[in-house]
Design a protein around this motif. Sequence first.
Motif, PDB file in Angstrom:
ATOM      1  N   GLY A 193       0.815  -1.198   0.000  1.00 50.41           N
ATOM      2  CA  GLY A 193       0.000   0.000   0.000  1.00 50.41           C
ATOM      3  C   GLY A 193       0.856   1.258   0.000  1.00 50.41           C
ATOM      4  O   GLY A 193       0.553   2.242  -0.684  1.00 50.41           O
ATOM      5  N   PHE A 194       1.949   1.211   0.760  1.00 49.09           N
ATOM      6  CA  PHE A 194       2.887   2.335   0.814  1.00 49.09           C
ATOM      7  C   PHE A 194       3.503   2.573  -0.566  1.00 49.09           C
ATOM      8  O   PHE A 194       3.532   3.703  -1.067  1.00 49.09           O
ATOM      9  N   PHE A 195       3.960   1.491  -1.198  1.00 45.57           N
ATOM     10  CA  PHE A 195       4.528   1.615  -2.538  1.00 45.57           C
ATOM     11  C   PHE A 195       3.456   2.021  -3.544  1.00 45.57           C
ATOM     12  O   PHE A 195       3.693   2.861  -4.426  1.00 45.57           O
ATOM     13  N   GLY A 196       2.269   1.429  -3.410  1.00 46.79           N
ATOM     14  CA  GLY A 196       1.181   1.739  -4.328  1.00 46.79           C
ATOM     15  C   GLY A 196       0.759   3.189  -4.279  1.00 46.79           C
ATOM     16  O   GLY A 196       0.319   3.757  -5.288  1.00 46.79           O
ATOM     17  N   LEU A 197       0.897   3.820  -3.120  1.00 44.88           N
ATOM     18  CA  LEU A 197       0.575   5.235  -2.986  1.00 44.88           C
ATOM     19  C   LEU A 197       1.448   6.086  -3.905  1.00 44.88           C
ATOM     20  O   LEU A 197       0.959   6.996  -4.583  1.00 44.88           O
ATOM     21  N   PHE A 198       2.738   5.767  -3.959  1.00 48.31           N
ATOM     22  CA  PHE A 198       3.653   6.501  -4.832  1.00 48.31           C
ATOM     23  C   PHE A 198       3.384   6.179  -6.310  1.00 48.31           C
ATOM     24  O   PHE A 198       3.415   7.071  -7.160  1.00 48.31           O
ATOM     25  N   ILE A 210      -7.138   6.488 -12.115  1.00 47.64           N
ATOM     26  CA  ILE A 210      -6.919   5.461 -11.090  1.00 47.64           C
ATOM     27  C   ILE A 210      -8.095   5.421 -10.116  1.00 47.64           C
ATOM     28  O   ILE A 210      -7.948   4.999  -8.966  1.00 47.64           O
ATOM     29  N   SER A 211      -9.260   5.858 -10.568  1.00 47.25           N
ATOM     30  CA  SER A 211     -10.446   5.825  -9.709  1.00 47.25           C
ATOM     31  C   SER A 211     -10.829   4.377  -9.416  1.00 47.25           C
ATOM     32  O   SER A 211     -10.706   3.493 -10.268  1.00 47.25           O
ATOM     33  N   VAL A 212     -11.267   4.129  -8.197  1.00 47.08           N
ATOM     34  CA  VAL A 212     -11.603   2.782  -7.755  1.00 47.08           C
ATOM     35  C   VAL A 212     -13.035   2.454  -8.148  1.00 47.08           C
ATOM     36  O   VAL A 212     -13.956   3.245  -7.913  1.00 47.08           O
ATOM     37  N   GLN A 213     -13.225   1.279  -8.751  1.00 47.75           N
ATOM     38  CA  GLN A 213     -14.553   0.811  -9.126  1.00 47.75           C
ATOM     39  C   GLN A 213     -14.781  -0.573  -8.522  1.00 47.75           C
ATOM     40  O   GLN A 213     -13.836  -1.265  -8.132  1.00 47.75           O
ATOM     41  N   ALA A 380      -8.177   2.658  -0.031  1.00 47.03           N
ATOM     42  CA  ALA A 380      -8.100   2.104  -1.392  1.00 47.03           C
ATOM     43  C   ALA A 380      -7.956   3.207  -2.434  1.00 47.03           C
ATOM     44  O   ALA A 380      -7.235   3.056  -3.423  1.00 47.03           O
ATOM     45  N   ALA A 381      -8.624   4.345  -2.201  1.00 47.36           N
ATOM     46  CA  ALA A 381      -8.537   5.456  -3.151  1.00 47.36           C
ATOM     47  C   ALA A 381      -7.139   6.060  -3.170  1.00 47.36           C
ATOM     48  O   ALA A 381      -6.713   6.607  -4.192  1.00 47.36           O
ATOM     49  N   TRP A 382      -6.411   5.948  -2.061  1.00 42.11           N
ATOM     50  CA  TRP A 382      -5.070   6.537  -1.992  1.00 42.11           C
ATOM     51  C   TRP A 382      -4.108   5.850  -2.952  1.00 42.11           C
ATOM     52  O   TRP A 382      -3.271   6.499  -3.557  1.00 42.11           O
ATOM     53  N   HIS A 383      -4.224   4.520  -3.056  1.00 36.95           N
ATOM     54  CA  HIS A 383      -3.329   3.791  -3.962  1.00 36.95           C
ATOM     55  C   HIS A 383      -4.047   3.323  -5.221  1.00 36.95           C
ATOM     56  O   HIS A 383      -3.484   2.571  -6.019  1.00 36.95           O
ATOM     57  N   GLY A 384      -5.277   3.772  -5.412  1.00 35.36           N
ATOM     58  CA  GLY A 384      -5.996   3.474  -6.647  1.00 35.36           C
ATOM     59  C   GLY A 384      -6.306   2.003  -6.856  1.00 35.36           C
ATOM     60  O   GLY A 384      -6.503   1.566  -7.988  1.00 35.36           O
ATOM     61  N   GLY A 392      -4.537  -4.748   4.601  1.00 28.98           N
ATOM     62  CA  GLY A 392      -3.211  -4.809   5.208  1.00 28.98           C
ATOM     63  C   GLY A 392      -2.607  -3.421   5.313  1.00 28.98           C
ATOM     64  O   GLY A 392      -1.914  -3.093   6.297  1.00 28.98           O
ATOM     65  N   PHE A 393      -2.851  -2.596   4.303  1.00 30.83           N
ATOM     66  CA  PHE A 393      -2.382  -1.208   4.325  1.00 30.83           C
ATOM     67  C   PHE A 393      -3.066  -0.442   5.454  1.00 30.83           C
ATOM     68  O   PHE A 393      -2.406   0.196   6.288  1.00 30.83           O
ATOM     69  N   ALA A 394      -4.394  -0.527   5.496  1.00 31.47           N
ATOM     70  CA  ALA A 394      -5.143   0.156   6.554  1.00 31.47           C
ATOM     71  C   ALA A 394      -4.808  -0.431   7.925  1.00 31.47           C
ATOM     72  O   ALA A 394      -4.724   0.300   8.919  1.00 31.47           O
ATOM     73  N   GLY A 395      -4.613  -1.754   7.966  1.00 33.93           N
ATOM     74  CA  GLY A 395      -4.262  -2.395   9.231  1.00 33.93           C
ATOM     75  C   GLY A 395      -2.919  -1.931   9.757  1.00 33.93           C
ATOM     76  O   GLY A 395      -2.729  -1.757  10.966  1.00 33.93           O
ATOM     77  N   GLY A 396      -1.972  -1.717   8.851  1.00 32.57           N
ATOM     78  CA  GLY A 396      -0.661  -1.216   9.267  1.00 32.57           C
ATOM     79  C   GLY A 396      -0.761   0.177   9.857  1.00 32.57           C
ATOM     80  O   GLY A 396      -0.125   0.488  10.876  1.00 32.57           O
ATOM     81  N   LEU A 397      -1.578   1.025   9.242  1.00 33.19           N
ATOM     82  CA  LEU A 397      -1.777   2.377   9.764  1.00 33.19           C
ATOM     83  C   LEU A 397      -2.461   2.335  11.124  1.00 33.19           C
ATOM     84  O   LEU A 397      -2.063   3.047  12.060  1.00 33.19           O
TER      85      LEU A 397
END
Length: 416
Positions: A193-198, A210-213, A380-384, A392-397
Amino acid sequence: MYSYERKIYLLLLLALIGIIIAGLATDGISDSIRGFLHLQTMAARLINDFTLVGGIGGALLNAGLMGLLSLLLIKLSGVTLSGPTVAATLTIVGFSLFGKKPLNTVPIVCGVFLASKVAGKPFRSYILMALFGTALGPLVSYLFVEAGLSGPLGILLGIVGGIVAGFVLPALAMAMLRMHEGFNLYNIGFTCGFFGLFAASLLAAANHDISVQIVWNTQPKITLTLLVPCIALLFIVWGAVHDGARLGKNLRSIMKLSGRLPSDFMESVSPGAALVNAGILGMAGTAYLFLIKADINGPVIGGLLTVMGFATFGKHPRNSFPVAAGVIAATLVFGKSLTAPGPVLALLFATTLAPLAGEFGPFIGFAAGFVHLLIVERSAAWHGGLDLYNNGFAGGLTATLFVAIIQWIKALKRNQ
């Protein structure tokens, strides 16, 4: 090789072959193969239910083959088939119903392999990062399919993007682990998620959408409904036969563990009890979904299989149920539907925070689950949707927040 390892290989092979046969029996051989091939060229970002995109046969064939490839990679790397690798295998199988496929995961594994060579370490030291790192498969598919570059150039861009992502994963994963100190079981999900954000920021800057559907199967067939209960029952029977009279004692031993990374229940307690634990959590999750009348489709089965996988590597009822209760409470407090895709998946995957309940008690677990739902519906919208392990990304935060506060309070008490 541990004495039980060969038997677990056979057990997982039986489950994977059963998944493939179930798919072929549902849609027929030709339609299943056609659906499987169709999936390889389709988008894979969250949430993309392969049982709708490629048909149930194509999705189950994809999942079964991905599981077989995972076992082959584990075998060839010389890593023991125990809690972590069983968790990785079942997670890959589950997410191959809504995002992972051979075409978008191989470049990432190659990138991790290259990183191991540069670091001068055997690939088996990085095998878990390679397996779980396939969460970034949607990035490869995006570059293949959605970036607007067709033909060889698009394929080359996807391969290079996947290799680069895999190459940097080991360095990032170690840094992310220090942030939450092992209280988020899906550490690679946090990393991806961290990498996906970049990556998403770069794509957005280049004017890519990169909008989430959400592609969500609301009319799944009985094949999908019965899949997890059958696998869970298989695990329970195998585990009960393996442990025999020691099963009850071993299960109690598992329940006493916090689940904090790394917690290999197979090695520290018993493979039999660990698999029974997996079966129990699989049955419990399925029973809840039946109770609320949720859709049992690709993403939901992916969640259930991930829960079962990590039941050999950190999760058990005592540390998982408080977190799930927190998600349910947040869903009701904020007027959301229990059967909506977000809350359903959050309840299953939020158990990544089970170690918080195991270490600090059910109240902290409940609070973490409550907060997790609020974060995961935005992350999810942050990393598209490029990180399949969004929970896992949200859980880490969430884990980082709670660990930081808890440690601060403990430090204050020590200094008083």
